[in-house]
Design an enzyme around this catalytic site. Structure first.
Site, PDB file in Angstrom:
ATOM      1  N   ASP A   1     -28.470 -42.542  43.557  1.00 28.81           N
ATOM      2  CA  ASP A   1     -27.778 -43.382  44.550  1.00 28.81           C
ATOM      3  C   ASP A   1     -26.422 -43.794  44.002  1.00 28.81           C
ATOM      4  OD1 ASP A   1     -29.169 -44.919  42.565  1.00 28.81           O
ATOM      5  OD2 ASP A   1     -28.737 -46.729  43.711  1.00 28.81           O
TER       6      ASP A   1
ATOM      7  N   ALA B   1     -26.883 -52.550  43.096  1.00 24.70           N
ATOM      8  CA  ALA B   1     -25.507 -52.971  42.820  1.00 24.70           C
ATOM      9  C   ALA B   1     -25.296 -54.478  42.929  1.00 24.70           C
ATOM     10  CB  ALA B   1     -24.537 -52.217  43.724  1.00 24.70           C
TER      11      ALA B   1
ATOM     12  N   CYS C   1     -40.410 -74.373  22.944  1.00 22.65           N
ATOM     13  CA  CYS C   1     -41.176 -73.311  23.589  1.00 22.65           C
ATOM     14  C   CYS C   1     -42.528 -73.180  22.911  1.00 22.65           C
ATOM     15  CB  CYS C   1     -40.387 -72.015  23.472  1.00 22.65           C
ATOM     16  SG  CYS C   1     -41.311 -70.538  23.871  1.00 22.65           S
TER      17      CYS C   1
ATOM     18  N   CYS D   1     -44.272 -70.272  22.662  1.00 23.75           N
ATOM     19  CA  CYS D   1     -44.620 -68.900  22.273  1.00 23.75           C
ATOM     20  C   CYS D   1     -44.899 -68.824  20.768  1.00 23.75           C
ATOM     21  CB  CYS D   1     -43.527 -67.920  22.702  1.00 23.75           C
ATOM     22  SG  CYS D   1     -42.212 -67.700  21.492  1.00 23.75           S
TER      23      CYS D   1
ATOM     24  N   CYS E   1     -41.851 -69.304  18.364  1.00 21.79           N
ATOM     25  CA  CYS E   1     -41.302 -70.664  18.272  1.00 21.79           C
ATOM     26  C   CYS E   1     -42.251 -71.640  17.591  1.00 21.79           C
ATOM     27  CB  CYS E   1     -40.934 -71.166  19.661  1.00 21.79           C
ATOM     28  SG  CYS E   1     -39.635 -70.162  20.398  1.00 21.79           S
TER      29      CYS E   1
ATOM     30  N   ASP F   1     -34.988 -44.790  35.980  1.00 21.41           N
ATOM     31  CA  ASP F   1     -33.731 -44.831  36.731  1.00 21.41           C
ATOM     32  C   ASP F   1     -33.039 -43.485  36.523  1.00 21.41           C
ATOM     33  OD1 ASP F   1     -31.650 -45.659  38.323  1.00 21.41           O
ATOM     34  OD2 ASP F   1     -31.175 -47.459  37.173  1.00 21.41           O
TER      35      ASP F   1
END
Ligand code: GUN
Ligand code: ZN
Length: 482
Positions: free
Chosen positions: A125, A193, A276, A278, A281, A90
């Protein structure tokens, strides 16, 4: 060098595709986690092992850093960050929107992004705040266009430059911005935005902004939703036509002790379980996680893991043709998200032109399912069927054997002739055995459409007592038996 995008599967306005930038490739929909070189909670090389194919970092932060600027200029971004996947940068526009101005020019930031080896660059921008007055929005949009034009002039048509779509909440301006960005030849198009809309849960307006931008953009453009990274909104945003997301949410939330789930965010301190699959967890109890000295890092891992899993789930849904059902499920986790979903349904005609003709199934999930484009399209198609002199519409009642032609009544579609009984959508629709009034109302609409083009046919409707009055009222000329 140029950025290319290939669409492989479609569902609603969502796509599964392949994004290529330089020699890097990633599957879409995809997420670019935000990496800040100063605070790498999860090293990008670790992210790669979690399924991350691309990341985004801020060229402005690099250019202002004593520690990183020179390193990036000499060794390149991929080496400095230890990531060999796609890296987007960015420009510093976001800093500009927060601090009012930045001390670099459009040309300088692009030259720097090029020099450090970024795979997708962003011009300077202007992210126009959604509550800006129209005249000012137009003024800022023109500056953004001038900078995109300048970018093309200096760096050439083949440079991997993205074309941001601004326009605040003015539908016509977003559409115009999209059209002009595509006309200028940009294939990678971030919708900008929108962070203030998401922070304020203004999902109805967010849906409008995406649909309006998409209306202007070329269908082959790869659409990035700038700053969107909460998994609860991926399905909705993809259904509206977004392909790429980027977000620091996994890290920002971890810093605040917040635990992301696909349906919302929880405060770790208030949790009694870790729901969860993962590795974090499964290898910690909730009490261990709360007390861990590595809490922030572990939470960031979990947050990123569930976010990536949701991206996979959305990709699978698009590929199977079950995205509508996933949107319906996710958008019930917050009333404001539900409002965004309702806005999508209100504008479904504008979106459905991107949809595919046939899907794996149609699950009835409540009233919203009646508003799916498959139902309206079926009602448009069904009048083309020609009926014989006498038919039985079988809507749950007795089936006398004297009828040669029998139409099954399947709400919300309505009449299903024998030749459509195996065909999507009515043939593949799973509906509850107990009907509700809303779906029957839609089914009646379908039956009316068919009978209008077959005025000579003598119709007998066989139903149960519960629906007898509804059919008698809708079809005064038909015989109704129960
Ligand atoms: N990050 C979040 N929103 C924006 C935007 O509109 N433009 C740029 N360049 N970065 C962003
Ligand atoms: Zn987890």
């Amino acid at each position: 060098m140029a950025v290319t995008f290939e669409v492989i599967h479609k569902d609603i306005a969502g796509r599964v595709g392949k994004l290529k930038a330089g020699d890097k490739m990633m599957k879409t929909p995809g997420l670019l986690p935000v990496v800040n070189p100063h605070l790498q909670i999860i090293p990008p090389a670790e992210m790669k092992k979690m399924g991350v194919e691309g990341i985004i970092t801020n060229a402005y932060i690099f250019s202002k850093s004593k520690e990183f600027r020179e390193q990036a200029e000499i060794r390149g971004l991929h080496d400095v960050l230890g990531f060999d996947g796609l890296i987007m940068t960015d420009s510093g526009s976001f800093q500009m929107s927060v601090y009012g101005s930045v001390d670099i020019t459009n040309e300088q930031t692009l030259a720097f992004q090029k020099q450090i080896g970024s795979n997708i660059w962003v011009p300077l921008d202007i992210p126009t705040h959604p509550d800006t007055e129209r005249e000012e929005v137009i003024r800022q949009m023109e500056i953004t266009f001038d900078r995109m034009k300048e970018a093309k002039e200096i760096f050439g048509d083949d440079a991997p430059i993205s074309g941001p779509v601004q326009g605040a909440v003015f539908g016509d301006l977003r559409e115009e911005a999209g059209r002009r960005v595509s006309e200028m030849g940009f294939t990678y198009c971030p919708v900008g935005a929108v962070v203030p809309l998401m922070e304020a849960y203004r999902y109805r307006e967010l849906v409008d902004v995406i649909i309006d931008a998409k209306k202007g953009l070329a269908p082959g453009a790869c659409v990035h939703l700038f700053g969107a990274g909460h998994p609860s909104m991926f399905a909705l945003a993809v259904a509206c036509g977004c392909d790429i997301f980027d977000s620091a949410a996994y890290a920002l939330y971890a810093k605040e002790g917040r635990y992301i789930t696909p349906s919302g965010t929880l405060k770790l301190d208030e949790m009694s379980e870790l729901p969860c699959a993962c590795p974090v967890c499964r290898s910690h109890t909730v009490e261990e996680l709360k007390k861990s000295p590595d809490k922030q890092k572990l939470l960031a891992y979990h947050n990123l893991a569930v976010t990536m899993a949701e991206i996979s789930r959305v990709r699978a849904a698009v590929q199977e043709g079950t995205l509508f059902e996933l949107v319906d499920e996710r958008c019930r986790s917050h009333p404001r998200l539900y409002d965004g979903y309702r806005r999508l349904l209100e504008r479904i005609d504008e979106v459905a032109k991107f949809d595919r003709a046939s899907k794996r199934r149609f699950f009835y999930r409540g009233n919203e399912s009646c508003l799916r484009p498959e139902v309206a399209n079926y009602h448009k198609m069904i009048p083309r069927i020609t009926l014989g002199p006498e038919v039985l519409v079988s809507a749950g009642g007795p089936k006398p054997s004297r009828f040669e032609e029998v139409l099954d009544f399947k709400p919300p579609f309505g009449p299903v002739p024998y030749e459509l009984a195996e065909t999507f959508p009515a043939g593949q629709a799973e509906i509850p055995p107990t009907w509700d009034e809303y779906m029957v109302e839609f089914g009646i609409r379908g039956l009316k459409a068919l009978l209008e083009t077959n005025p000579e046919t003598k119709v007998t409707i066989s139903t149960t007592q519960k629906w007898e009055a509804a059919f008698r009222e809708a079809f005064p000329d038909a015989e109704v038996i129960v």
